[in-house]
Motif scaffolding. Sequence first.
Motif, PDB file in Angstrom:
ATOM      1  N   ASP A  30     -31.334  -0.725 -39.115  1.00 25.98           N
ATOM      2  CA  ASP A  30     -32.079  -0.336 -37.654  1.00 25.98           C
ATOM      3  C   ASP A  30     -32.499  -1.648 -36.622  1.00 25.98           C
ATOM      4  N   PHE A  55     -31.796  -3.298 -33.333  1.00 29.55           N
ATOM      5  CA  PHE A  55     -32.456  -2.849 -32.306  1.00 29.55           C
ATOM      6  C   PHE A  55     -33.445  -4.656 -31.248  1.00 29.55           C
ATOM      7  N   ALA A  56     -32.761  -5.344 -32.524  1.00 34.03           N
ATOM      8  CA  ALA A  56     -32.987  -7.102 -32.044  1.00 34.03           C
ATOM      9  C   ALA A  56     -31.623  -7.355 -30.918  1.00 34.03           C
ATOM     10  N   ALA A 107     -30.328  -5.470 -29.229  1.00 35.39           N
ATOM     11  CA  ALA A 107     -30.351  -4.614 -28.400  1.00 35.39           C
ATOM     12  C   ALA A 107     -31.529  -4.752 -27.011  1.00 35.39           C
ATOM     13  N   LEU A 108     -32.059  -5.712 -27.748  1.00 36.11           N
ATOM     14  CA  LEU A 108     -33.786  -6.280 -27.314  1.00 36.11           C
ATOM     15  C   LEU A 108     -32.949  -7.087 -26.320  1.00 36.11           C
ATOM     16  N   SER A 109     -32.417  -8.864 -27.183  1.00 34.41           N
ATOM     17  CA  SER A 109     -31.572  -9.633 -26.805  1.00 34.41           C
ATOM     18  C   SER A 109     -30.950  -9.686 -26.639  1.00 34.41           C
ATOM     19  N   HIS A 110     -30.060  -8.599 -25.675  1.00 41.58           N
ATOM     20  CA  HIS A 110     -28.621  -8.483 -25.391  1.00 41.58           C
ATOM     21  C   HIS A 110     -27.337  -9.237 -25.802  1.00 41.58           C
ATOM     22  N   ALA A 145     -23.311  -5.717 -24.521  1.00 41.43           N
ATOM     23  CA  ALA A 145     -24.714  -5.210 -25.145  1.00 41.43           C
ATOM     24  C   ALA A 145     -24.957  -3.295 -26.216  1.00 41.43           C
ATOM     25  N   GLU A 162     -26.493   0.411 -26.331  1.00 35.75           N
ATOM     26  CA  GLU A 162     -27.374   0.717 -25.487  1.00 35.75           C
ATOM     27  C   GLU A 162     -27.950   1.792 -25.619  1.00 35.75           C
ATOM     28  N   LYS A 163     -28.136   2.454 -27.309  1.00 32.56           N
ATOM     29  CA  LYS A 163     -28.801   3.499 -27.748  1.00 32.56           C
ATOM     30  C   LYS A 163     -28.533   3.235 -29.671  1.00 32.56           C
TER      31      LYS A 163
END
Length: 75
Positions: free
Chosen positions: A11, A15-16, A18-21, A43, A45-46
């Motif tokens: 996870d 998550f990293a 997702a945050l850094s796109h 990227a 998204e969820k």
Amino acid sequence: MNHTYKVLKSDIELFAAALSHVRVYVVQPLGEALIDIVDYGGAVEKITPESVKINGSYFFRNQFEFRTDIKSSAG
């Protein structure tokens, strides 16, 4: 050409990403050395415990690998 990538499993890794796109692509392992690239990515998204949403599509975490390219420095 040397293609280096990281498989995003946890996870925290997803998550990293997702945050850094960063661009994440979806791969389905077919066997020992065979893969099928299902989606060339985008990227994250969820993230849920069962799936990951990328480019408007959901992919089950237990059926696919999520990869991102690692930039290497050529010397």
